[in-house]
Design an enzyme around this catalytic site. Sequence first.
Site, mmCIF file in Angstrom:
data_model
loop_
_atom_site.group_PDB
_atom_site.id
_atom_site.type_symbol
_atom_site.label_atom_id
_atom_site.label_comp_id
_atom_site.label_asym_id
_atom_site.label_seq_id
_atom_site.Cartn_x
_atom_site.Cartn_y
_atom_site.Cartn_z
ATOM 1 N N ASP A 148 -70.880 40.646 -6.012
ATOM 2 C CA ASP A 148 -70.720 41.330 -7.292
ATOM 3 C C ASP A 148 -71.631 42.534 -7.393
ATOM 4 O O ASP A 148 -72.610 42.654 -6.667
ATOM 5 C CB ASP A 148 -71.065 40.357 -8.424
ATOM 6 C CG ASP A 148 -69.894 39.449 -8.739
ATOM 7 O OD1 ASP A 148 -68.790 39.748 -8.261
ATOM 8 O OD2 ASP A 148 -70.093 38.450 -9.455
ATOM 9 N N LYS A 178 -67.590 44.326 -10.429
ATOM 10 C CA LYS A 178 -66.891 44.342 -11.715
ATOM 11 C C LYS A 178 -67.845 44.911 -12.723
ATOM 12 O O LYS A 178 -68.969 44.462 -12.855
ATOM 13 C CB LYS A 178 -66.511 42.924 -12.122
ATOM 14 C CG LYS A 178 -65.166 42.545 -11.604
ATOM 15 C CD LYS A 178 -64.546 41.512 -12.486
ATOM 16 C CE LYS A 178 -64.651 40.189 -11.787
ATOM 17 N NZ LYS A 178 -64.464 39.047 -12.540
ATOM 18 N N MET A 193 -74.776 40.316 -21.277
ATOM 19 C CA MET A 193 -73.863 41.444 -21.511
ATOM 20 C C MET A 193 -73.968 41.893 -22.960
ATOM 21 O O MET A 193 -72.957 42.122 -23.620
ATOM 22 C CB MET A 193 -72.419 41.051 -21.146
ATOM 23 C CG MET A 193 -72.258 40.747 -19.667
ATOM 24 S SD MET A 193 -70.666 40.060 -19.237
ATOM 25 C CE MET A 193 -70.923 38.309 -19.563
HETATM 26 N N1 SAH Z 1 -74.123 34.838 -13.579
HETATM 27 C C1 SAH Z 1 -75.116 35.746 -14.080
HETATM 28 C C2 SAH Z 1 -74.665 36.482 -15.322
HETATM 29 C C3 SAH Z 1 -73.507 37.397 -15.092
HETATM 30 S S1 SAH Z 1 -73.067 38.281 -16.517
HETATM 31 C C4 SAH Z 1 -76.423 34.981 -14.347
HETATM 32 O O1 SAH Z 1 -76.424 33.759 -14.288
HETATM 33 O O2 SAH Z 1 -77.453 35.621 -14.598
HETATM 34 C C5 SAH Z 1 -73.982 39.776 -16.309
HETATM 35 C C6 SAH Z 1 -75.104 39.860 -17.309
HETATM 36 O O3 SAH Z 1 -76.199 39.089 -16.876
HETATM 37 C C7 SAH Z 1 -75.680 41.249 -17.492
HETATM 38 O O4 SAH Z 1 -74.897 42.024 -18.381
HETATM 39 C C8 SAH Z 1 -77.052 40.945 -18.050
HETATM 40 O O5 SAH Z 1 -76.975 40.640 -19.406
HETATM 41 C C9 SAH Z 1 -77.399 39.669 -17.316
HETATM 42 N N2 SAH Z 1 -78.246 39.933 -16.138
HETATM 43 C C10 SAH Z 1 -77.942 39.747 -14.849
HETATM 44 N N3 SAH Z 1 -78.985 40.052 -14.056
HETATM 45 C C11 SAH Z 1 -79.986 40.420 -14.878
HETATM 46 C C12 SAH Z 1 -81.334 40.826 -14.677
HETATM 47 N N4 SAH Z 1 -81.870 40.925 -13.454
HETATM 48 N N5 SAH Z 1 -82.078 41.134 -15.768
HETATM 49 C C13 SAH Z 1 -81.578 41.021 -17.022
HETATM 50 N N6 SAH Z 1 -80.309 40.639 -17.247
HETATM 51 C C14 SAH Z 1 -79.525 40.338 -16.210
#
Ligand code: SAH
Length: 467
Positions: free
Chosen positions: A248, A270, A383
Amino acid sequence: MQHFPIFLALSERSVIVSGGGEAALAKLRLLMKSEASITVFAATPAEDIVRLSVEGRLVLVRRALRAGDIKGAALFYAADEDAAEDARTAAIARAEGALVNIVDNLEDSQFITPAIVDRDPVTVAIGTEGAAPVLARAIKADLEARLPATLGPLARIGKAFRKMAEALPHGRARRDFWADYYFDAGPRAIARGGDAIDQALDDLLQRHLDREAAPGHVAFVGAGPGDPELLTLKARKALDAADVVIYDRLVSTEILELARREAVMIDAGKEAYGPSTPQEQINLAITTHAKDGHQVVRLKSGDATVFGRLDEEIEACEEAGVSWHVVPGITAASAAVAGIGQSLTRRGRNASVRFLTGHDMKGFAEQDWADLTRPGAVAAIYMGKRAARFVQGRLLIHGADRATPVTFVENASRVDQRVVASTLGTMADDLAAADLQGPALTFLGLAPRAARTALADHTNSLQKELA
Ligand code: SAH
């Protein structure tokens, strides 16, 4: 990368060294490991250099280098131990087309010589762009201790056997064979000595030829929030074994670099509001590669089970009759809450925590707003950047306190992590002002623990006590 590492073929090429002292000798000891023909120009050469020339290991010319001496040499080392003489000889070499290295003069050198761990034909070259020779030496010492002395012979014998191993199908089968050879059957055979190694290779090949091809498989792997050290050991293992990695957009490059060099890397990026790969296409890529017999790693940021559309991909595997398993990862909320020194639940404050998404397939996501306005409620909003004003409006309409803490954590766990502390009353404006470009997690009901202030106060009072 200011200096690009390559391995240069030096057989039948000439290398010229100017200088007859310790600096020249140090380079010569390294150069003599190569197949280059070496010429040394030195008016007063050290005894060791004279001896090497008598042994026929280099050609010694007992005078200073002059124009016309370089003649098609590949490399030139200025080791004159005299800046002016180095500049003079280097200018000649450069004009006559050799790549130039001036000992202890990084700036005027066209190439540098790395620290080397020599298990010929396995060679590890370590460079720090001249920034930290001490570090390079420490890494070298570490590798010297770790790489068995038999690695060289193993690799040499292995190389001679490569053609035979082509009897195995390309890819996984062949890789498994070599892994067995280098890390199991090979070292054992070398320890037994004699002809054991040839027999062992033949036996091993036969065993692998008799094996049935392993069927393809899909591992849904959580890559964590970005810091490679937050990968699980299982995630590392899955990456080590992957033939195909479908990743991703949010998976960090440091993590992608951990995949096998030969793995096929597929970007299934995405973006919430940007160009994206349709889910059906991702499903198809996953199942097609697995049905081709490949070990597929479907690499998702954070934990694959959190806002990752995991179920759709699992269902696609089930429909295609492909086996799968899930490797859990550290979700963004865990990394972000660590970044602000708080916990997600706390006795007396909140006995539950919610993971929300700021938007879903239909747009901004509706939630049980009334419940979220309760004092002490904590939610991690994924998000949530674009939805900030919407979330703020909904909560205020439902009577939430404007002073409720809200914290944004951008790039949680990464070196460029940023924390923006705000309140429900001003969150949308504060977020706009902060202009966060990376992925960000929004905490409702949590403020950063004032660790720094506390530490500063503590230091101040200590200083006062000491004064
Ligand atoms: N599966 C992922 C989430 C995917 S949705 C998880 O468990 O973290 C994508 C969202 O995750 C982003 O829009 C943001 O809100 C959050 N996100 C992912 N990586 C991040 C990071 N390093 N720091 C802060 N937010 C993060």
